[in-house]
Design an enzyme around this catalytic site. Structure first.
Site, mmCIF file in Angstrom:
data_model
loop_
_atom_site.group_PDB
_atom_site.id
_atom_site.type_symbol
_atom_site.label_atom_id
_atom_site.label_comp_id
_atom_site.label_asym_id
_atom_site.label_seq_id
_atom_site.Cartn_x
_atom_site.Cartn_y
_atom_site.Cartn_z
ATOM 1 N N ARG A 1 -14.760 5.031 -1.140
ATOM 2 C CA ARG A 1 -14.964 4.201 0.044
ATOM 3 C C ARG A 1 -15.807 2.966 -0.273
ATOM 4 N NH1 ARG A 1 -15.095 6.876 5.685
ATOM 5 N NH2 ARG A 1 -13.440 8.432 5.444
ATOM 6 N N ASP B 1 -4.783 -9.152 -10.649
ATOM 7 C CA ASP B 1 -4.458 -8.500 -9.372
ATOM 8 C C ASP B 1 -4.646 -9.459 -8.202
ATOM 9 O OD1 ASP B 1 -3.452 -6.379 -7.931
ATOM 10 O OD2 ASP B 1 -5.393 -5.399 -7.671
ATOM 11 N N SER C 1 -8.014 5.206 -2.800
ATOM 12 C CA SER C 1 -7.650 6.414 -3.532
ATOM 13 C C SER C 1 -8.848 7.084 -4.182
ATOM 14 C CB SER C 1 -6.625 6.064 -4.620
ATOM 15 O OG SER C 1 -5.509 5.421 -4.071
ATOM 16 N N LEU D 1 -16.385 0.391 5.588
ATOM 17 C CA LEU D 1 -15.609 -0.844 5.703
ATOM 18 C C LEU D 1 -14.171 -0.659 5.251
ATOM 19 C CD1 LEU D 1 -18.226 -3.341 4.217
ATOM 20 C CD2 LEU D 1 -17.647 -3.045 6.640
ATOM 21 N N LYS E 1 -19.489 -0.182 -3.090
ATOM 22 C CA LYS E 1 -18.223 0.452 -3.447
ATOM 23 C C LYS E 1 -18.540 1.768 -4.151
ATOM 24 C CE LYS E 1 -13.954 -0.660 -5.963
ATOM 25 N NZ LYS E 1 -13.213 -1.757 -6.623
#
EC number: 2.7.11.11
Length: 380
Positions: A83, A193, A80, A76, A99
């Site tokens: 995936r 964030d 860095s 998906l 993740k």
């Protein structure tokens, strides 16, 4: 943590194409029309049938998993450190997002603390507008986080496709973000964030905030420089101690971006962006409603004694602002509000049409043996 799905281009209708520029009068009010209510009841019954195949708290227990519990369907997003994959449970057939972070990269980039914080924060939170984590596991090379799969793609993709949102649409998404931040702050969690890339849309068009790589549990203040340059508050840049108020600054930047199509301090390099943030000059486009200009002037301010959300009444000051006067907050929290956009999900449960295609590579998952990084990730 700089690990977000690549910026997908949404397929199908955009905000403008759905004619929701008229999504205005009573946009955030509960529905009253009887026929519309009946249609929505039928839709809800159909949705209940669909969601019976989705992860449900009462049916799926959070816990420890292994790679053998899932079938990897496709990638998906990439980042860095690894995936994000769409996976399907071999036990119940439900879809999840996993993740995967490479331990070596996390340690090399000095992101161990942020990674452990992310696991800890996701384990703690449970809210309608926050991503849900079901469990974690690891092998000798990678750590894995099992989370909800949200089919509707990123708010970022929709915004770029639409260029900018009409006032009521931006207000809808901002209001849901406020409820999510309010919940986090009540649990002494700073998100740190907030940006469109970290806001996903579910199949009905409601938000899910994801990526807790920079989230931190803070009782008083913290000093860490982290975040994404365009959205960072000035007190973070100057390495002063800061608190939850940095999230309200970022909310102001997000609202500005949704309405304008660009951030207020954008420049070609992070350093130039930081300089603009410290200068604090915000230019408002002439089409901004006066109420939102007033709101943003009280959010995007370096003066912490003026930044609403940081004052004695906390988030209540933001929710009581005239720009949000139509919002019925209780109904919004219950998702009993019409959304301005429903993602064009065409293939049912597990649809991935709103995510870009990525070349699949040979995966080094499930490898056992010596783990030189085991001490850093003991809780996984």
């Amino acid at each position: 943590m700089e690990f977000v799905a690549e910026r997908a281009q949404p397929v199908g209708q955009t905000i403008q194409q759905q004619n929701v520029n008229t999504y205005g009068q009573g946009v955030l009010q509960p529905h009253h029309d009887l026929q519309q209510r009946q249609q929505q009841q039928q839709q809800r019954q159909h949705q209940q049938l669909l969601t019976s195949q989705l992860p449900q708290k009462s049916l799926v227990s959070k816990g420890k998993y292994t790679l053998h519990d899932f079938q990897i369907m496709r990638t998906l997003g990439t980042g860095s450190f690894g995936r994000v994959h769409l996976v399907r449970s071999v036990h119940n057939g439900r879809y999840y997002a996993i993740k995967v972070l490479k331990k070596q990269q996390v340690v090399k980039m000095k992101q161990v603390e942020h990674t452990n914080d992310e696991r800890r924060m996701l384990k703690l939170v449970e809210h309608p507008f926050l991503i849900r984590m079901w469990g974690t596991f690891q092998d000798a090379r990678n750590i894995f986080m099992v989370m909800d799969y949200i089919e509707g793609g990123e708010l970022f993709s929709l915004l770029r496709k639409s260029q900018r949102f009409p006032n009521p649409v931006a207000k809808f998404y901002a209001a849901e973000v406020i409820l999510a931040l309010e919940y986090l702050h009540a649990h002494n969690i700073i998100y740190r964030d907030l940006k469109p890339e970290n806001i996903l849309l579910d199949r009905n068009g409601h938000i899910k905030i994801t990526d807790f790589g920079f989230a931190k549990e803070v009782q008083t203040v913290t000093w860490t420089l982290c975040g994404t340059p365009d959205y960072i508050a000035p007190e973070v840049i100057t390495t002063k101690p800061y608190n939850k108020s940095v999230d309200w600054w970022s909310l102001g930047v997000l609202i500005y971006e949704m309405l304008a199509g660009y951030t207020p301090f954008y420049d070609t390099t992070p350093m130039k962006t930081y300089e603009k943030i410290l200068q604090g000059k915000v230019v408002y486009p002439p089409y901004f409603h006066p109420d939102v200009v007033d709101l943003l002037s009280k959010l995007i301010t370096a003066d912490l004694t003026r930044r609403i959300g940081n004052l004695q009444s906390g988030s209540r000051d933001i929710k009581a602002h005239p720009w949000f006067s139509e919002v019925v907050w209780e109904r919004l929290l219950a998702k009993d509000i019409e959304t301005p956009y429903e993602p064009p999900i065409t293939s049912g449960i597990g649809d991935t049409s709103l995510f870009d295609q990525y070349p699949e590579e040979q995966l080094d998952y499930g490898i056992q043996g010596d783990d030189p990084y085991a001490e850093y990730f003991q809780d996984f």
